[in-house]
Design a protein around this motif. Structure first.
Motif, PDB file in Angstrom:
ATOM      1  N   LEU A 273       0.846  -1.200   0.000  1.00  0.00           N
ATOM      2  CA  LEU A 273       0.000   0.000   0.000  1.00  0.00           C
ATOM      3  C   LEU A 273       0.878   1.246   0.000  1.00  0.00           C
ATOM      4  O   LEU A 273       1.798   1.367   0.810  1.00  0.00           O
ATOM      5  CB  LEU A 273      -0.904   0.024   1.238  1.00  0.00           C
ATOM      6  CG  LEU A 273      -1.966  -1.078   1.329  1.00  0.00           C
ATOM      7  CD1 LEU A 273      -2.680  -1.003   2.680  1.00  0.00           C
ATOM      8  CD2 LEU A 273      -2.969  -0.944   0.191  1.00  0.00           C
ATOM      9  N   THR A 274       0.568   2.163  -0.903  1.00  0.00           N
ATOM     10  CA  THR A 274       1.359   3.398  -0.998  1.00  0.00           C
ATOM     11  C   THR A 274       0.568   4.564  -0.441  1.00  0.00           C
ATOM     12  O   THR A 274      -0.590   4.747  -0.794  1.00  0.00           O
ATOM     13  CB  THR A 274       1.743   3.680  -2.459  1.00  0.00           C
ATOM     14  OG1 THR A 274       2.548   2.591  -2.923  1.00  0.00           O
ATOM     15  CG2 THR A 274       2.559   4.962  -2.579  1.00  0.00           C
ATOM     16  N   LYS A 275       1.195   5.319   0.466  1.00  0.00           N
ATOM     17  CA  LYS A 275       0.517   6.534   0.917  1.00  0.00           C
ATOM     18  C   LYS A 275       1.445   7.731   0.763  1.00  0.00           C
ATOM     19  O   LYS A 275       2.667   7.623   0.895  1.00  0.00           O
ATOM     20  CB  LYS A 275      -0.001   6.387   2.352  1.00  0.00           C
ATOM     21  CG  LYS A 275       1.049   6.287   3.425  1.00  0.00           C
ATOM     22  CD  LYS A 275       0.391   6.415   4.801  1.00  0.00           C
ATOM     23  CE  LYS A 275       1.454   6.358   5.900  1.00  0.00           C
ATOM     24  NZ  LYS A 275       0.904   6.600   7.221  1.00  0.00           N
ATOM     25  N   ASP A 276       0.819   8.875   0.449  1.00  0.00           N
ATOM     26  CA  ASP A 276       1.578  10.116   0.318  1.00  0.00           C
ATOM     27  C   ASP A 276       1.645  10.806   1.668  1.00  0.00           C
ATOM     28  O   ASP A 276       0.632  10.944   2.336  1.00  0.00           O
ATOM     29  CB  ASP A 276       0.891  11.056  -0.686  1.00  0.00           C
ATOM     30  CG  ASP A 276       1.092  10.568  -2.117  1.00  0.00           C
ATOM     31  OD1 ASP A 276       2.244  10.237  -2.453  1.00  0.00           O
ATOM     32  OD2 ASP A 276       0.103  10.520  -2.873  1.00  0.00           O
ATOM     33  N   LEU A 277       2.854  11.197   2.047  1.00  0.00           N
ATOM     34  CA  LEU A 277       3.006  11.954   3.292  1.00  0.00           C
ATOM     35  C   LEU A 277       3.036  13.442   2.926  1.00  0.00           C
ATOM     36  O   LEU A 277       3.776  13.845   2.030  1.00  0.00           O
ATOM     37  CB  LEU A 277       4.307  11.560   3.992  1.00  0.00           C
ATOM     38  CG  LEU A 277       4.552  10.049   4.178  1.00  0.00           C
ATOM     39  CD1 LEU A 277       5.870   9.811   4.899  1.00  0.00           C
ATOM     40  CD2 LEU A 277       3.411   9.417   4.959  1.00  0.00           C
ATOM     41  N   HIS A 278       2.212  14.237   3.597  1.00  0.00           N
ATOM     42  CA  HIS A 278       2.141  15.667   3.262  1.00  0.00           C
ATOM     43  C   HIS A 278       2.673  16.524   4.401  1.00  0.00           C
ATOM     44  O   HIS A 278       2.408  16.264   5.568  1.00  0.00           O
ATOM     45  CB  HIS A 278       0.701  16.070   2.953  1.00  0.00           C
ATOM     46  CG  HIS A 278       0.215  15.500   1.657  1.00  0.00           C
ATOM     47  ND1 HIS A 278       0.650  15.955   0.435  1.00  0.00           N
ATOM     48  CD2 HIS A 278      -0.655  14.493   1.400  1.00  0.00           C
ATOM     49  CE1 HIS A 278       0.067  15.261  -0.523  1.00  0.00           C
ATOM     50  NE2 HIS A 278      -0.731  14.358   0.031  1.00  0.00           N
ATOM     51  N   PHE A 279       3.422  17.559   4.032  1.00  0.00           N
ATOM     52  CA  PHE A 279       3.957  18.502   5.018  1.00  0.00           C
ATOM     53  C   PHE A 279       3.710  19.905   4.492  1.00  0.00           C
ATOM     54  O   PHE A 279       3.915  20.166   3.311  1.00  0.00           O
ATOM     55  CB  PHE A 279       5.459  18.270   5.215  1.00  0.00           C
ATOM     56  CG  PHE A 279       5.758  16.882   5.706  1.00  0.00           C
ATOM     57  CD1 PHE A 279       5.778  16.601   7.064  1.00  0.00           C
ATOM     58  CD2 PHE A 279       5.959  15.845   4.809  1.00  0.00           C
ATOM     59  CE1 PHE A 279       6.021  15.314   7.525  1.00  0.00           C
ATOM     60  CE2 PHE A 279       6.204  14.546   5.253  1.00  0.00           C
ATOM     61  CZ  PHE A 279       6.228  14.292   6.616  1.00  0.00           C
ATOM     62  N   PRO A 280       3.236  20.810   5.358  1.00  0.00           N
ATOM     63  CA  PRO A 280       2.980  22.176   4.875  1.00  0.00           C
ATOM     64  C   PRO A 280       4.277  22.828   4.391  1.00  0.00           C
ATOM     65  O   PRO A 280       5.352  22.556   4.941  1.00  0.00           O
ATOM     66  CB  PRO A 280       2.427  22.901   6.100  1.00  0.00           C
ATOM     67  CG  PRO A 280       2.688  22.015   7.269  1.00  0.00           C
ATOM     68  CD  PRO A 280       2.922  20.631   6.778  1.00  0.00           C
ATOM     69  N   PRO A 281       4.187  23.646   3.339  1.00  0.00           N
ATOM     70  CA  PRO A 281       5.392  24.328   2.857  1.00  0.00           C
ATOM     71  C   PRO A 281       5.965  25.259   3.934  1.00  0.00           C
ATOM     72  O   PRO A 281       5.233  25.777   4.778  1.00  0.00           O
ATOM     73  CB  PRO A 281       4.913  25.126   1.642  1.00  0.00           C
ATOM     74  CG  PRO A 281       3.425  25.107   1.699  1.00  0.00           C
ATOM     75  CD  PRO A 281       3.003  23.960   2.561  1.00  0.00           C
ATOM     76  N   ILE A 282       7.276  25.442   3.914  1.00  0.00           N
ATOM     77  CA  ILE A 282       7.956  26.301   4.896  1.00  0.00           C
ATOM     78  C   ILE A 282       8.336  27.598   4.180  1.00  0.00           C
ATOM     79  O   ILE A 282       9.113  27.556   3.226  1.00  0.00           O
ATOM     80  CB  ILE A 282       9.214  25.596   5.448  1.00  0.00           C
ATOM     81  CG1 ILE A 282       8.845  24.235   6.036  1.00  0.00           C
ATOM     82  CG2 ILE A 282       9.927  26.455   6.475  1.00  0.00           C
ATOM     83  CD1 ILE A 282      10.039  23.352   6.357  1.00  0.00           C
ATOM     84  N   PRO A 283       7.766  28.736   4.605  1.00  0.00           N
ATOM     85  CA  PRO A 283       8.054  29.997   3.887  1.00  0.00           C
ATOM     86  C   PRO A 283       9.556  30.305   3.815  1.00  0.00           C
ATOM     87  O   PRO A 283      10.058  30.701   2.775  1.00  0.00           O
ATOM     88  CB  PRO A 283       7.319  31.047   4.718  1.00  0.00           C
ATOM     89  CG  PRO A 283       6.308  30.301   5.518  1.00  0.00           C
ATOM     90  CD  PRO A 283       6.835  28.920   5.722  1.00  0.00           C
ATOM     91  N   HIS A 284      10.252  30.139   4.934  1.00  0.00           N
ATOM     92  CA  HIS A 284      11.706  30.369   4.966  1.00  0.00           C
ATOM     93  C   HIS A 284      12.349  29.036   5.318  1.00  0.00           C
ATOM     94  O   HIS A 284      12.353  28.633   6.487  1.00  0.00           O
ATOM     95  CB  HIS A 284      12.063  31.453   5.985  1.00  0.00           C
ATOM     96  CG  HIS A 284      11.232  32.692   5.815  1.00  0.00           C
ATOM     97  ND1 HIS A 284      11.369  33.531   4.731  1.00  0.00           N
ATOM     98  CD2 HIS A 284      10.219  33.195   6.559  1.00  0.00           C
ATOM     99  CE1 HIS A 284      10.479  34.514   4.822  1.00  0.00           C
ATOM    100  NE2 HIS A 284       9.767  34.331   5.917  1.00  0.00           N
ATOM    101  N   VAL A 285      12.895  28.356   4.287  1.00  0.00           N
ATOM    102  CA  VAL A 285      13.286  26.948   4.471  1.00  0.00           C
ATOM    103  C   VAL A 285      14.330  26.733   5.569  1.00  0.00           C
ATOM    104  O   VAL A 285      14.425  25.651   6.143  1.00  0.00           O
ATOM    105  CB  VAL A 285      13.774  26.310   3.147  1.00  0.00           C
ATOM    106  CG1 VAL A 285      12.612  26.120   2.194  1.00  0.00           C
ATOM    107  CG2 VAL A 285      14.898  27.128   2.514  1.00  0.00           C
ATOM    108  N   GLN A 286      15.102  27.773   5.875  1.00  0.00           N
ATOM    109  CA  GLN A 286      16.136  27.596   6.911  1.00  0.00           C
ATOM    110  C   GLN A 286      15.619  27.884   8.325  1.00  0.00           C
ATOM    111  O   GLN A 286      16.352  27.682   9.299  1.00  0.00           O
ATOM    112  CB  GLN A 286      17.342  28.500   6.616  1.00  0.00           C
ATOM    113  CG  GLN A 286      18.104  28.096   5.360  1.00  0.00           C
ATOM    114  CD  GLN A 286      19.576  28.456   5.448  1.00  0.00           C
ATOM    115  OE1 GLN A 286      20.173  28.483   6.530  1.00  0.00           O
ATOM    116  NE2 GLN A 286      20.188  28.719   4.311  1.00  0.00           N
ATOM    117  N   GLN A 287      14.377  28.355   8.436  1.00  0.00           N
ATOM    118  CA  GLN A 287      13.912  28.799   9.763  1.00  0.00           C
ATOM    119  C   GLN A 287      13.987  27.708  10.845  1.00  0.00           C
ATOM    120  O   GLN A 287      14.470  27.984  11.956  1.00  0.00           O
ATOM    121  CB  GLN A 287      12.497  29.385   9.677  1.00  0.00           C
ATOM    122  CG  GLN A 287      12.070  30.054  10.979  1.00  0.00           C
ATOM    123  CD  GLN A 287      10.847  30.936  10.804  1.00  0.00           C
ATOM    124  OE1 GLN A 287      10.630  31.512   9.736  1.00  0.00           O
ATOM    125  NE2 GLN A 287      10.048  31.066  11.853  1.00  0.00           N
TER     126      GLN A 287
END
Length: 325
Positions: A273-287
């Protein structure tokens, strides 16, 4: 050096990376603020400072390093000046957060590590993906055995040459240490180190296939990480646009993880079974990383990416590119 209760940053080199990825985060993280920036071109330094509401700007790095208001330095220049500025900051008693790759090569990186110990100054390296929720979750899935015993890891990064790339510092080995491999692979190899532990053996090759510029544009790796995880890597910067690929695949006895490293997304396949893991985008990727670095500088947490870990990454890169036997 009294006890610090707030980190007040000075940035050396406020180019592209500092516009969105890192710069704004220094004011958004708790107990952190950005007080001064430096670029060799004073007009550009002033422009950055005014747009980002930074009180002071300099065209001289030593002036910024010795500014009494600044108690930590972020070095975001090209790699050829990382060692020089890091050591200058340590001589002024200030901790350093340095961009990746850590330096031009592993001997410079080693000297930076030694200087950090000699001056008792903290040094963190901007392998910032290790602080992002997506990669923390991937690491958790690996470490808690969700996928069973890890059988293999593979990274493929295929990119088409972009117009004008030959004129950029990123493909000038004297400034960047190598080609685009040196720009992007530090993130990828650091994640493998972070997921699986130190490499036991590192073999590979590099060549200049496209002859578009002086640097190698094709690199392969065969590495054994940590507890005998075999890793294969291929970096090809000469493909046609339809062949572009950014993929990491980690296979275990119970499942497989597939994800890009430079764009979002992650798929986990378990028991078919394949599932997609979702993560909200990070406005400042280094924060998330800067938050951990601030806590480390304030003695409230561990070093999120130490000089010795970044040195291992530089040594892997040097070995793959034939600079270390």
């Amino acid at each position: 050096r009294g006890k610090m209760d707030k980190i007040v940053w000075g940035i050396i080199g406020c180019g592209n990376v500092t516009e969105v990825k890192s710069g704004p985060a220094f004011n958004k993280v708790e107990n952190s603020s950005l007080a001064a920036v430096m670029r060799r071109d004073k007009t550009l330094a002033q422009d950055y400072a005014l747009r980002h509401h930074v009180k002071k700007w300099y065209s001289d790095a030593d002036a910024l390093i010795n500014d009494q208001d600044v108690n930590a330095i972020y070095i975001a220049t090209p790699p050829d000046s990382h060692e020089q500025y890091t050591i200058a900051a340590f001589k002024a008693g200030k901790p350093v957060y340095v961009e990746k790759p850590m330096a031009l090569n592993s001997s410079e990186a080693r000297r930076m590590l030694e200087a950090s110990e000699k001056h008792s100054c903290k040094l963190s390296v901007a392998h910032y993906r290790r602080a992002q929720p997506r990669f923390l979750e991937i690491r958790r899935l690996i470490q808690n055995n969700t996928m069973g015993k890890i059988l293999s890891a593979e990274i493929r990064l295929f990119q088409a040459p972009t117009p004008g790339v030959a004129n950029t510092w990123r493909v000038n080995p004297l400034i960047s240490g190598g080609g685009l491999f040196h720009d992007l692979a530090p993130h990828q190899l650091d994640l493998m180190l972070y997921f699986f532990g130190e490499p036991k053996s590192v073999k590979g090759s590099s060549s200049n296939r496209g002859k578009n510029y002086q640097a190698d544009d094709y690199v392969t790796a065969d590495i054994i990480f940590g507890d005998n995880v075999p890793f294969k890597g291929t970096w090809d910067y000469t493909v046609t646009p339809d062949k572009e690929l950014d993929l990491c695949e980690i296979k275990g006895t119970k499942g497989t993880l597939r994800f890009p490293i430079f764009t979002d997304g992650c798929q986990l396949t378990l028991e078919g079974l394949t599932k997609d893991l979702h993560f909200p985008p990070i406005p400042h990727v280094q924060q998330p990383m800067i938050e951990q670095v601030v806590n480390y500088f304030l003695n409230k947490g561990p070093n999120p990416c130490s000089a010795s870990e970044a040195l291992i990454v530089m040594e892997m890169m040097d070995r793959l590119c034939g600079k270390l036997k």
